[in-house]
Design a protein around this motif. Structure first.
Motif, short mmCIF file in Angstrom:
data_model
loop_
_atom_site.label_atom_id
_atom_site.label_comp_id
_atom_site.label_asym_id
_atom_site.label_seq_id
_atom_site.Cartn_x
_atom_site.Cartn_y
_atom_site.Cartn_z
N SER B 8 1.86 -13.29 16.25
CA SER B 8 2.31 -12.63 15.03
C SER B 8 3.63 -11.92 15.26
CB SER B 8 1.23 -11.63 14.62
OG SER B 8 1.71 -10.76 13.65
N THR B 9 4.55 -12.07 14.31
CA THR B 9 5.79 -11.29 14.39
C THR B 9 5.80 -10.31 13.23
OG1 THR B 9 6.89 -13.03 13.14
CG2 THR B 9 7.18 -13.06 15.52
N LYS B 10 6.37 -9.14 13.52
CA LYS B 10 6.43 -8.12 12.47
C LYS B 10 7.86 -7.92 12.05
CE LYS B 10 2.23 -5.59 13.23
NZ LYS B 10 1.55 -4.32 13.01
N ARG B 11 8.02 -7.48 10.82
CA ARG B 11 9.36 -7.10 10.38
C ARG B 11 9.25 -5.81 9.58
NH1 ARG B 11 11.78 -11.49 6.39
NH2 ARG B 11 11.02 -12.92 7.96
N LEU B 12 10.38 -5.16 9.45
CA LEU B 12 10.40 -3.90 8.71
C LEU B 12 10.47 -4.21 7.22
CD1 LEU B 12 10.28 -0.98 9.67
CD2 LEU B 12 12.76 -0.85 9.39
N LEU B 17 6.99 2.02 -3.48
CA LEU B 17 5.56 1.95 -3.78
C LEU B 17 5.15 3.17 -4.58
CD1 LEU B 17 2.81 0.58 -3.47
CD2 LEU B 17 2.55 1.76 -1.29
N ASN B 18 4.71 2.94 -5.79
CA ASN B 18 4.28 4.02 -6.68
C ASN B 18 5.32 5.14 -6.78
OD1 ASN B 18 2.03 2.52 -7.12
ND2 ASN B 18 0.71 3.71 -5.77
N GLY B 19 6.58 4.71 -6.90
CA GLY B 19 7.66 5.67 -7.16
C GLY B 19 8.37 6.18 -5.93
N ARG B 20 7.87 5.88 -4.73
CA ARG B 20 8.52 6.37 -3.52
C ARG B 20 8.90 5.22 -2.60
NH1 ARG B 20 5.36 11.73 -1.32
NH2 ARG B 20 5.75 13.02 -3.15
N TRP B 21 10.14 5.27 -2.09
CA TRP B 21 10.55 4.27 -1.11
C TRP B 21 9.82 4.53 0.20
CZ3 TRP B 21 13.11 -0.04 -2.17
CH2 TRP B 21 13.83 -0.10 -3.37
N ARG B 22 9.41 3.46 0.85
CA ARG B 22 8.81 3.61 2.18
C ARG B 22 9.12 2.37 3.02
NH1 ARG B 22 2.74 4.43 2.30
NH2 ARG B 22 2.91 3.54 4.39
N GLU B 23 9.01 2.55 4.33
CA GLU B 23 9.25 1.45 5.26
C GLU B 23 8.05 1.32 6.17
OE1 GLU B 23 14.07 1.28 5.97
OE2 GLU B 23 12.85 2.47 7.33
N ASP B 24 7.61 0.10 6.38
CA ASP B 24 6.50 -0.16 7.30
C ASP B 24 6.80 -1.42 8.09
OD1 ASP B 24 4.25 1.77 6.28
OD2 ASP B 24 5.06 0.83 4.48
N ALA B 25 6.28 -1.45 9.32
CA ALA B 25 6.33 -2.69 10.09
C ALA B 25 5.13 -3.53 9.68
CB ALA B 25 6.29 -2.39 11.58
N VAL B 26 5.38 -4.70 9.09
CA VAL B 26 4.27 -5.54 8.63
C VAL B 26 4.39 -6.93 9.25
CG1 VAL B 26 4.04 -4.32 6.44
CG2 VAL B 26 5.42 -6.39 6.55
N THR B 40 -1.24 1.13 3.72
CA THR B 40 -0.93 2.33 2.93
C THR B 40 -2.20 3.04 2.47
OG1 THR B 40 -0.90 1.32 0.71
CG2 THR B 40 1.07 1.04 2.06
N HIS B 41 -3.36 2.44 2.75
CA HIS B 41 -4.68 3.03 2.42
C HIS B 41 -4.85 3.29 0.93
CE1 HIS B 41 -5.31 3.16 6.66
NE2 HIS B 41 -4.28 3.94 6.84
N LEU B 42 -4.18 2.50 0.10
CA LEU B 42 -4.40 2.58 -1.35
C LEU B 42 -5.48 1.55 -1.69
CD1 LEU B 42 -0.71 2.90 -2.57
CD2 LEU B 42 -2.43 4.70 -2.38
N THR B 43 -6.73 1.99 -1.67
CA THR B 43 -7.85 1.05 -1.79
C THR B 43 -8.31 0.86 -3.24
OG1 THR B 43 -9.32 2.87 -1.27
CG2 THR B 43 -8.71 1.42 0.55
N ARG B 75 7.55 -10.61 0.73
CA ARG B 75 8.28 -11.04 -0.48
C ARG B 75 8.64 -9.86 -1.36
NH1 ARG B 75 6.89 -16.63 -3.15
NH2 ARG B 75 7.87 -15.57 -4.87
N CYS B 76 8.06 -8.68 -1.08
CA CYS B 76 8.31 -7.51 -1.93
C CYS B 76 9.43 -6.64 -1.38
CB CYS B 76 7.02 -6.71 -2.09
SG CYS B 76 5.75 -7.64 -2.93
N GLU B 77 10.17 -7.14 -0.41
CA GLU B 77 11.31 -6.41 0.14
C GLU B 77 12.25 -5.93 -0.97
OE1 GLU B 77 12.13 -5.61 3.36
OE2 GLU B 77 13.98 -4.67 2.63
N GLY B 78 12.49 -4.63 -1.02
CA GLY B 78 13.43 -4.08 -1.99
C GLY B 78 12.90 -4.00 -3.41
N ARG B 79 11.62 -4.34 -3.59
CA ARG B 79 11.09 -4.39 -4.95
C ARG B 79 10.21 -3.18 -5.26
NH1 ARG B 79 9.43 -10.64 -5.86
NH2 ARG B 79 9.59 -10.03 -8.05
N ASN B 80 9.87 -3.06 -6.52
CA ASN B 80 9.13 -1.91 -7.02
C ASN B 80 7.67 -2.30 -7.24
OD1 ASN B 80 8.37 0.47 -8.23
ND2 ASN B 80 9.34 0.01 -10.20
#
Lengths: 327, 163
Positions: B8-12, B17-26, B40-43, B75-80
Motif C-alpha cells: 500500500s502507498t499513502k499520499r497526503l 470536510l464539513n467546513g474545515r480544511w484538513r490533511e491526512d495521509a491516506v 476522521t471518525h465521522l461514523t 479523488r476528493c483532493e481539494g474538494r468540499n
C-alpha cells in the motif's frame, strides 16, 4: 475496519497524453472514469488491477457542445449533466432519456459517458462476491473454464447492459479514441463485438475521448425494463429513431441492449420504409426483434420474458413516436 | 481473498470536510466512506451494502450527492466534502433533520443519514420540489422500514411545501 479494496496505485493525469502514457507504462492497469462500475467489481474481487488511472482530472474529457455540425460530448461528461443538457433533451431525446434511466442520482453524478459505453458485461454467475463465485468454480468470464449459462458453448454469454449505447447507435454516433498510436474515429457500432468476455475492440492503452452526433436527428426515444424500477441495469432496453410522414415510415432505426453480449442495431429495418405504422408493421417489428435478440440465463428474470418484453418495448416506442395508438 | 497486491502507498490528501480544511495521509485504495468513518471518525455515514446499491453512504462532494462507498478518497483532493455531521449547528438540528424527527421520517435510522444528505442536495438546488422530484432525488436510497411515505413528507415539510 480495513479498506474494502486490495492495494493498488493511482495515477492522476492532467491530459489525455499523460493518461495514455501512464497506461502504457503500467501493464495491467485500468482507466477509471466515474468508478461506479469498476470499484464495485473491484470490491467483489472480480477484477483486481494493480494500478488505476483516474481520468477525472482531465479537462478535455468534460467538454460538451452542440452546434450546426451536431453535438460533441466528452467521454468524461457525467451522466447527470448529459441527462439535463438542453441539446440532448430537445434534439437527441433517446439519449437524454437513456441517461436519466441510468442507476440512481448519486451514481449519475459520478458516472460518465465513456464509462457507460465501456461498461463491463454482466451475468448472475459473474456479478457476485468472491465466495459465491469460488463455491461455483468461477466461470468462463473470470478465472473459470465453463460458462454456466451455456456449458456446451465456446464463449462467455454475459450481457452488455449499458443504456447510452443503443440511444447513440440509433442517432448515428461516432466515437473519437486516443491511444499509443494516436487518435482515430470510428462508428460506435465498431466499438463492440459479441463476446461477453471481451466485448470492446479498444486496444491496450486506448480510451474513448468523445462522442460525436450528427445534426438533424429524427424523433427518438429509449425505454428499458429492470428489476428495481428506481435504479437498475436493464434486463433489456430499446432505443428507436423514427421519422415518419403521413403515418408512413421515412427512416427507422432500432437498437437493443441487455439481451446480447453487445448493443446492436436491429438488422432488416430498411424494407419498412414507406410502410404505414399500423398493427401489421408493429407485428413485423416484434417478430424481427424476437428473432435477433439472444437473451440467455444471465439475469434473475427468464430469458424468454426478456425476449418477449423487449419486442413489446420496441413496438410501443415505434407506435408512440409514430403518433399512433396501435401497439 | 484477493490476488497478491503491491504494498500500500499513502499520499497526503487535503480536502475541506464539513467546513474545515484538513490533511491526512491516506492509502490510495482507501474508499471515501472508510476514510470518513475510520480516519476522521465521522461514523454518521453508514455502510449498508457491498457497493453502490443502497445509498446509506451518501455524502455531498462539491454539493452533489454521491455514494461514498464507491468513491476513492484520493479523488476528493481539494474538494468540499459534507457529511450528516455538518448539518446540526451548535447542537441544533437542521431544518431537514427536524422535519425527519417531527414527521417520523426515521424508524431504525440506518438509512437516515443518506436520505437526509440526498434530500439536502435536492433542496439546495431546488428549494420547492414536487413529489416527483423528491422521489427521483431519493431513488438511489433504500429504506426497509418506513415505506418512504413519511420520508417524502419529511422532505416536503422541510421545503415548506406541506400539503
Amino acid at each position: 475496519m480495513s479498506s474494502s479494496l486490495p492495494n493498488f496505485g493511482v495515477a492522476q493525469p492532467g491530459t489525455i497524453a499523460e493518461a495514455v502514457a501512464a497506461c502504457v507504462s503500467h501493464p495491467g492497469s485500468r482507466f477509471m472514469a466515474g468508478g461506479t462500475d469498476l470499484l464495485v467489481n473491484m470490491r467483489r474481487g472480480i477484477v483486481s488491477p494493480d494500478f488505476l488511472i483516474n481520468l477525472s482530472g482531465i479537462d478535455e474529457l468534460t467538454a460538451i457542445a452542440a452546434d450546426a455540425q451536431g453535438m460533441t460530448i466528452g467521454a468524461g461528461v457525467t451522466i447527470a449533466s448529459l441527462a439535463r443538457n438542453a441539446a440532448a433533451v430537445t434534439q437527441y431525446h433517446a439519449l437524454a432519456q437513456a441517461a436519466a434511466a441510468i442507476a440512481g442520482p448519486g451514481h449519475r453524478n459520478m458516472a460518465t459517458v465513456g464509462g457507460n459505453l465501456c461498461l463491463d458485461t454482466r451475468c448472475v454467475y459473474y456479478n457476485q462476491s468472491e465466495w459465491w463465485r469460488s463455491a461455483n468454480a468461477y466461470c468462463l468470464k473470470s478465472r473459470g473454464d465453463t460458462c454456466h449459462v451455456a456449458p456446451q458453448g465456446q464463449r462467455c454469454h454475459a450481457a452488455y447492459a449499458g443504456d447510452l449505447a443503443p440511444a447513440l447507435l440509433v442517432l448515428g454516433a461516432e466515437i473519437a479514441i486516443a491511444g499509443p498510436k494516436g487518435r482515430r474515429r470510428i462508428p460506435l457500432s465498431e466499438l463492440y463485438v459479441e463476446d461477453g468476455k471481451a466485448h470492446l475492440t479498444l486496444a491496450d492503452g486506448e480510451l474513448i475521448v468523445a462522442v460525436h452526433l450528427p445534426p438533424g436527428a429524427p424523433a427518438s426515444a429509449y425505454s428499458k425494463i429492470r428489476v428495481r424500477g428506481a435504479i437498475d441495469f436493464p434486463l433489456a432496453g430499446v432505443a428507436v429513431a423514427l421519422s415518419a410522414s403521413d403515418n408512413a415510415i421515412v427512416s427507422l432505426r432500432v437498437a437493443l441492449t441487455g439481451t446480447n453480449s453487445w448493443p446492436f442495431l436491429l438488422a432488416g429495418t430498411d424494407p419498412f420504409v414507406g410502410q404505414l405504422i399500423d398493427d401489421k408493421l408493429l407485428h413485423a417489428i416484434d417478430r424481427l426483434v424476437q428473432k435477433q435478440v439472444q437473451p440467455m440465463r444471465t439475469t434473475l428474470a427468464s430469458a424468454n420474458y426478456r425476449r418477449v418484453a423487449v419486442a413489446a418495448l420496441a413496438r410501443r416506442l415505434i407506435a408512440n413516436l409514430g403518433g399512433t395508438a396501435a401497439a | 481473498m484477493h490476488k497478491h497486491s503491491p504494498p500500500s502507498t499513502k499520499r497526503l490528501l487535503k480536502l475541506k470536510l464539513n467546513g474545515r480544511w484538513r490533511e491526512d495521509a491516506v492509502s490510495e485504495q482507501e474508499l471515501l466512506v472508510d476514510y470518513l468513518r475510520d480516519v476522521t471518525h465521522l461514523t454518521g455515514t453508514k455502510i449498508g451494502c457491498d457497493g453502490g446499491e443502497c445509498g446509506a453512504c451518501t455524502v455531498l462532494v462539491d454539493g452533489e450527492a454521491v455514494p461514498s462507498c464507491i468513491t476513492l478518497a484520493v479523488r476528493c483532493e481539494g474538494r468540499n466534502v459534507e457529511t450528516i455531521e455538518a448539518l446540526a449547528t451548535q447542537g441544533r438540528l437542521s431544518r431537514l433533520q427536524s422535519a425527519f424527527h417531527e414527521k417520523l421520517g426515521t424508524q431504525c435510522g440506518f438509512c437516515t443519514p443518506g436520505m437526509i444528505m440526498a434530500a439536502e442536495a435536492l433542496l439546495r438546488s431546488n428549494p420547492t420540489p414536487t413529489d416527483g422530484e423528491i422521489r427521483t432525488a431519493l431513488s438511489g436510497n433504500l429504506c426497509r422500514c418506513t415505506g418512504y411515505v413519511k420520508i417524502i413528507e419529511s422532505v416536503k415539510a422541510a421545503a415548506g411545501v406541506t400539503s
